[in-house]
Design an enzyme around this catalytic site. Structure first.
Site, PDB file in Angstrom:
ATOM      1  N   THR A  68       0.808  -1.223   0.000  1.00 57.53           N
ATOM      2  CA  THR A  68       0.000   0.000   0.000  1.00 57.53           C
ATOM      3  C   THR A  68       0.842   1.275   0.000  1.00 57.53           C
ATOM      4  OG1 THR A  68      -1.380   1.333   1.495  1.00 57.53           O
ATOM      5  CG2 THR A  68      -0.166  -0.437   2.513  1.00 57.53           C
TER       6      THR A  68
ATOM      7  N   GLU B 147       0.297   3.581   1.851  1.00 54.31           N
ATOM      8  CA  GLU B 147       0.441   3.998   3.255  1.00 54.31           C
ATOM      9  C   GLU B 147       1.865   3.757   3.757  1.00 54.31           C
ATOM     10  OE1 GLU B 147      -1.944   5.370   5.715  1.00 54.31           O
ATOM     11  OE2 GLU B 147      -2.557   6.014   3.736  1.00 54.31           O
TER      12      GLU B 147
ATOM     13  N   TYR C 257      -1.414   0.112  10.982  1.00 56.74           N
ATOM     14  CA  TYR C 257      -1.725  -0.578   9.716  1.00 56.74           C
ATOM     15  C   TYR C 257      -0.505  -0.559   8.796  1.00 56.74           C
ATOM     16  CZ  TYR C 257      -3.572  -0.983   4.917  1.00 56.74           C
ATOM     17  OH  TYR C 257      -3.775  -1.333   3.601  1.00 56.74           O
TER      18      TYR C 257
ATOM     19  N   LYS D  21       1.888  -3.567   7.422  1.00 61.05           N
ATOM     20  CA  LYS D  21       2.040  -3.801   5.978  1.00 61.05           C
ATOM     21  C   LYS D  21       3.517  -3.713   5.551  1.00 61.05           C
ATOM     22  CE  LYS D  21      -2.149  -4.410   4.068  1.00 61.05           C
ATOM     23  NZ  LYS D  21      -2.512  -5.445   3.092  1.00 61.05           N
TER      24      LYS D  21
HETATM   25  P1  NDP Z   1     -11.571  -4.570   2.304  1.00 61.69           P
HETATM   26  O1  NDP Z   1     -11.516  -4.035   3.683  1.00 61.69           O
HETATM   27  O2  NDP Z   1     -12.729  -4.246   1.435  1.00 61.69           O
HETATM   28  O3  NDP Z   1     -11.451  -6.175   2.364  1.00 61.69           O
HETATM   29  C1  NDP Z   1     -10.602  -6.810   3.277  1.00 61.69           C
HETATM   30  C2  NDP Z   1     -10.847  -8.300   3.198  1.00 61.69           C
HETATM   31  O4  NDP Z   1      -9.992  -8.947   4.157  1.00 61.69           O
HETATM   32  C3  NDP Z   1     -12.288  -8.717   3.567  1.00 61.69           C
HETATM   33  O5  NDP Z   1     -12.672  -9.796   2.774  1.00 61.69           O
HETATM   34  C4  NDP Z   1     -12.131  -9.170   5.006  1.00 61.69           C
HETATM   35  O6  NDP Z   1     -13.107 -10.099   5.418  1.00 61.69           O
HETATM   36  C5  NDP Z   1     -10.771  -9.843   4.921  1.00 61.69           C
HETATM   37  N1  NDP Z   1     -10.160 -10.062   6.237  1.00 61.69           N
HETATM   38  C6  NDP Z   1     -10.067  -9.216   7.274  1.00 61.69           C
HETATM   39  N2  NDP Z   1      -9.467  -9.797   8.322  1.00 61.69           N
HETATM   40  C7  NDP Z   1      -9.182 -11.063   7.935  1.00 61.69           C
HETATM   41  C8  NDP Z   1      -8.602 -12.175   8.579  1.00 61.69           C
HETATM   42  N3  NDP Z   1      -8.201 -12.124   9.854  1.00 61.69           N
HETATM   43  N4  NDP Z   1      -8.458 -13.330   7.889  1.00 61.69           N
HETATM   44  C9  NDP Z   1      -8.884 -13.424   6.611  1.00 61.69           C
HETATM   45  N5  NDP Z   1      -9.465 -12.399   5.951  1.00 61.69           N
HETATM   46  C10 NDP Z   1      -9.614 -11.238   6.606  1.00 61.69           C
HETATM   47  O7  NDP Z   1     -10.204  -4.134   1.600  1.00 61.69           O
HETATM   48  P2  NDP Z   1      -9.911  -3.814   0.042  1.00 61.69           P
HETATM   49  O8  NDP Z   1     -10.575  -4.827  -0.784  1.00 61.69           O
HETATM   50  O9  NDP Z   1     -10.132  -2.377  -0.187  1.00 61.69           O
HETATM   51  O10 NDP Z   1      -8.328  -4.020   0.000  1.00 61.69           O
HETATM   52  C11 NDP Z   1      -7.750  -5.293  -0.323  1.00 61.69           C
HETATM   53  C12 NDP Z   1      -6.325  -5.333   0.189  1.00 61.69           C
HETATM   54  O11 NDP Z   1      -5.562  -4.313  -0.429  1.00 61.69           O
HETATM   55  C13 NDP Z   1      -6.173  -5.107   1.680  1.00 61.69           C
HETATM   56  O12 NDP Z   1      -5.096  -5.910   2.108  1.00 61.69           O
HETATM   57  C14 NDP Z   1      -5.807  -3.648   1.804  1.00 61.69           C
HETATM   58  O13 NDP Z   1      -5.079  -3.416   2.981  1.00 61.69           O
HETATM   59  C15 NDP Z   1      -4.977  -3.463   0.556  1.00 61.69           C
HETATM   60  N6  NDP Z   1      -4.988  -2.138  -0.040  1.00 61.69           N
HETATM   61  C16 NDP Z   1      -6.171  -1.527  -0.343  1.00 61.69           C
HETATM   62  C17 NDP Z   1      -6.176  -0.316  -0.995  1.00 61.69           C
HETATM   63  C18 NDP Z   1      -7.439   0.388  -1.339  1.00 61.69           C
HETATM   64  O14 NDP Z   1      -7.374   1.593  -1.618  1.00 61.69           O
HETATM   65  N7  NDP Z   1      -8.579  -0.293  -1.401  1.00 61.69           N
HETATM   66  C19 NDP Z   1      -4.896   0.344  -1.391  1.00 61.69           C
HETATM   67  C20 NDP Z   1      -3.720  -0.426  -1.050  1.00 61.69           C
HETATM   68  C21 NDP Z   1      -3.775  -1.620  -0.408  1.00 61.69           C
HETATM   69  P3  NDP Z   1     -14.545  -9.611   6.019  1.00 61.69           P
HETATM   70  O15 NDP Z   1     -15.410  -9.304   4.827  1.00 61.69           O
HETATM   71  O16 NDP Z   1     -14.960 -10.815   6.784  1.00 61.69           O
HETATM   72  O17 NDP Z   1     -14.270  -8.406   6.869  1.00 61.69           O
HETATM   73  P1  GDR Z   2      -6.824   5.710   3.772  1.00 60.56           P
HETATM   74  O1  GDR Z   2      -8.369   5.822   3.376  1.00 60.56           O
HETATM   75  O2  GDR Z   2      -6.573   5.997   5.195  1.00 60.56           O
HETATM   76  O3  GDR Z   2      -6.063   6.523   2.766  1.00 60.56           O
HETATM   77  O4  GDR Z   2      -6.567   4.137   3.560  1.00 60.56           O
HETATM   78  P2  GDR Z   2      -9.583   6.589   4.049  1.00 60.56           P
HETATM   79  O5  GDR Z   2     -10.612   6.706   3.003  1.00 60.56           O
HETATM   80  O6  GDR Z   2      -9.967   5.966   5.350  1.00 60.56           O
HETATM   81  O7  GDR Z   2      -8.968   8.041   4.377  1.00 60.56           O
HETATM   82  C1  GDR Z   2      -8.475   8.899   3.366  1.00 60.56           C
HETATM   83  C2  GDR Z   2      -8.196  10.278   3.965  1.00 60.56           C
HETATM   84  O8  GDR Z   2      -9.444  10.903   4.284  1.00 60.56           O
HETATM   85  C3  GDR Z   2      -9.342  11.504   5.552  1.00 60.56           C
HETATM   86  N1  GDR Z   2     -10.680  11.623   6.155  1.00 60.56           N
HETATM   87  C4  GDR Z   2     -11.470  10.618   6.540  1.00 60.56           C
HETATM   88  N2  GDR Z   2     -11.308   9.275   6.449  1.00 60.56           N
HETATM   89  C5  GDR Z   2     -12.323   8.476   6.899  1.00 60.56           C
HETATM   90  N3  GDR Z   2     -12.210   7.155   6.775  1.00 60.56           N
HETATM   91  N4  GDR Z   2     -13.465   9.004   7.443  1.00 60.56           N
HETATM   92  C6  GDR Z   2     -13.662  10.349   7.573  1.00 60.56           C
HETATM   93  O9  GDR Z   2     -14.680  10.799   8.067  1.00 60.56           O
HETATM   94  C7  GDR Z   2     -12.621  11.200   7.082  1.00 60.56           C
HETATM   95  N5  GDR Z   2     -12.485  12.541   6.998  1.00 60.56           N
HETATM   96  C8  GDR Z   2     -11.301  12.790   6.435  1.00 60.56           C
HETATM   97  C9  GDR Z   2      -8.401  10.579   6.329  1.00 60.56           C
HETATM   98  O10 GDR Z   2      -7.878  11.246   7.479  1.00 60.56           O
HETATM   99  C10 GDR Z   2      -7.381  10.257   5.267  1.00 60.56           C
HETATM  100  O11 GDR Z   2      -6.397  11.237   5.202  1.00 60.56           O
HETATM  101  C11 GDR Z   2      -7.078   3.451   2.432  1.00 60.56           C
HETATM  102  C12 GDR Z   2      -7.344   1.991   2.844  1.00 60.56           C
HETATM  103  O12 GDR Z   2      -8.022   1.342   1.783  1.00 60.56           O
HETATM  104  C13 GDR Z   2      -6.050   1.265   3.131  1.00 60.56           C
HETATM  105  O13 GDR Z   2      -6.319  -0.122   3.329  1.00 60.56           O
HETATM  106  C14 GDR Z   2      -5.116   1.435   1.921  1.00 60.56           C
HETATM  107  O14 GDR Z   2      -3.888   0.805   2.178  1.00 60.56           O
HETATM  108  C15 GDR Z   2      -4.908   2.913   1.619  1.00 60.56           C
HETATM  109  O15 GDR Z   2      -6.170   3.503   1.362  1.00 60.56           O
HETATM  110  C16 GDR Z   2      -4.029   3.124   0.393  1.00 60.56           C
END
Ligand code: NDP
Ligand code: GDR
Length: 372
Positions: A134, A136, A158, A162
């Site tokens: 990520t 992050e 987090y 990672k």
């Molecule tokens: P989601 O939060 O939508 O999905 C996370 C998934 O992981 C869900 O299926 C969840 O299951 C499962 N999970 C959580 N805990 C466990 C566990 N203990 N064992 C097995 N499975 C588990 O995330 P995204 O689809 O958005 O992201 C996918 C991956 O990519 C993640 O690893 C995230 O950190 C990473 N990532 C995401 C980004 C983004 O912008 N979306 C950017 C960069 C990286 P359940 O449905 O049961 O909660």
């Molecule tokens: P992020 O996503 O932390 O970048 O992680 P998120 O959408 O939670 O926050 C993005 C930015 O928005 C600001 N923010 C808020 N965020 C949330 N959730 N709720 C609020 O009300 C709010 N107001 C402002 C946050 O402070 C932050 O700066 C996501 C996840 O998908 C991670 O798993 C992944 O690795 C990274 O993106 C890349």
């Protein structure tokens, strides 16, 4: 016909659902690991579900958890995957401050458990591994735009977890000659993005405000800048990473960055509403300047955004903007979606979702109260 076999952790999540769909279309047999939950929690993959009694089933679910090594070993041994996509994670940055140890266990050690299972089962020459890394990892700004060579400085439990997974992947690749790769993905969103991430929180609330189901929304840091892409574009790249000639690490991003504040403006633009922001810090408010869509009962002067410091993070990542030129040049990957296209996609879907609630309410439908 022989086909490739993929195993996806996090199959019920946003990316797991898009990737399953993508791989099934490519002819893969797809196995997903799903946690046991007290309710189904399969909304995102229900359209892919196949009755286990039919012939030629290609989509399978297995109960499992990234904290359970024996379970992972057994599933990998049974499935004998050609490709593992490790998408499972406690993926919410703010929540990781509340549960750092669990986050480390799932997001950090979980990746190591998979890598070790593949090695111990003697599959290191057969099974390729994609690790969901990520942006992050970059955390506190060291340089912009961020690329594969930018130093890491994680700013949350987090991101620290990672980082462990990132280096475990690199180390297993170098130590045991495994095809293990990190995709360093910048934020990517979609209509099925989790409701507590900022983009989906904004599009859901904007849709509710448009339909008169809610007056305003409360958010945290509006100054944060993110490089937002569409999940559909990003899962394609996950697959491309495992089809490359060599195992490497790749940045995936659009190369454009936008503040949370501007994302909100774009969501309101979809419903024909122009916003202006006044005030600073916790006093900042987003107000309606004009509304040109009579279909939606939004009034001029209506305050639709307020700041609630409870959404501020103990340490924040202020600016993310990715340089994906390695992926563009070496793999020919390019995102198809622009940010306004992504926002429109999410708004269209959330308006439809909220309309359903609105119609049910108007039609006098009342949900069952099981506890009466
Ligand atoms: P989601 O939060 O939508 O999905 C996370 C998934 O992981 C869900 O299926 C969840 O299951 C499962 N999970 C959580 N805990 C466990 C566990 N203990 N064992 C097995 N499975 C588990 O995330 P995204 O689809 O958005 O992201 C996918 C991956 O990519 C993640 O690893 C995230 O950190 C990473 N990532 C995401 C980004 C983004 O912008 N979306 C950017 C960069 C990286 P359940 O449905 O049961 O909660
Ligand atoms: P992020 O996503 O932390 O970048 O992680 P998120 O959408 O939670 O926050 C993005 C930015 O928005 C600001 N923010 C808020 N965020 C949330 N959730 N709720 C609020 O009300 C709010 N107001 C402002 C946050 O402070 C932050 O700066 C996501 C996840 O998908 C991670 O798993 C992944 O690795 C990274 O993106 C890349």
């Amino acid at each position: 016909m022989s086909h490739k076999v993929a195993l996806i952790t996090g199959v019920t999540g946003q990316d797991g659902a898009y990737l399953s769909e993508f791989l099934l279309k490519k002819g893969y047999e797809v196995h997903g690991i799903k946690r046991r939950t007290s309710l189904f929690n399969t909304d995102r993959i229900d359209h892919l579900y196949e009755d286990p009694h039919i012939d030629n089933q290609r989509f399978f679910l297995h109960y499992g958890d990234l904290t359970d090594s024996t379970n992972l070993f057994r599933i990998i041994q049974e499935v004998q995957p050609d490709e593992i996509y490790n998408l499972g994670a406690m993926s919410h940055v703010q929540v990781s401050f509340e549960m750092p140890e669990y986050t480390a266990n799932v997001d950090g050690l979980g990746a190591l458990r998979l890598l070790e299972a593949v090695r111990a089962l003697g599959l290191e020459k057969k099974t390729k591994i994609y690790q969901a890394s990520t942006s992050e990892l970059y955390g506190k700004v060291q340089e912009v735009p961020q690329s594969e060579t930018t130093p890491f400085y994680p700013r949350s439990p987090y991101a620290v977890a990672k980082l462990y997974a990132y280096w475990s992947t690199v180390n297993h690749r170098e130590a045991y000659d495994m095809f293990a790769c990190n995709g360093i993905l910048f934020n990517h969103e979609s209509p099925v993005r989790g409701e507590t991430f900022v983009t989906r929180k904004i599009t859901r609330a904007t849709a509710k405000i448009a339909l008169g189901l809610q007056d305003k929304m409360y958010l945290g840091n509006l100054d944060a800048k993110r490089d937002w892409g569409h999940a559909k574009d990003y899962v394609r790249m996950m697959w491309m990473i495992l089809q490359a000639d060599e195992p490497e690490d790749w940045v995936i991003a659009t190369g454009e960055t936008t503040t949370v504040r501007d994302f909100i403006k774009m969501a309101f633009k979809y419903i024909g509403v122009t916003l202006e922001f006044t005030g600073k810090g916790v006093e900042e408010k987003g107000k309606v300047v004009s509304s040109n869509n009579p279909e939606y009962p939004v009034k001029e002067g209506q305050v639709v955004v307020e700041v609630d410091p409870k959404y501020f993070r103990p340490t924040e990542v202020e600016l993310l903007i990715g340089d994906a030129s390695k992926a563009y040049n070496k793999l020919g990957w390019k995102p198809e979606y622009k940010l306004q296209g992504l926002v429109d996609d999410m708004m269209k879907s959330d308006i439809k979702l909220m309309q359903k609630d609105s119609y049910l309410k108007e039609g006098g439908y009342q949900t069952m109260n099981y506890f009466e």
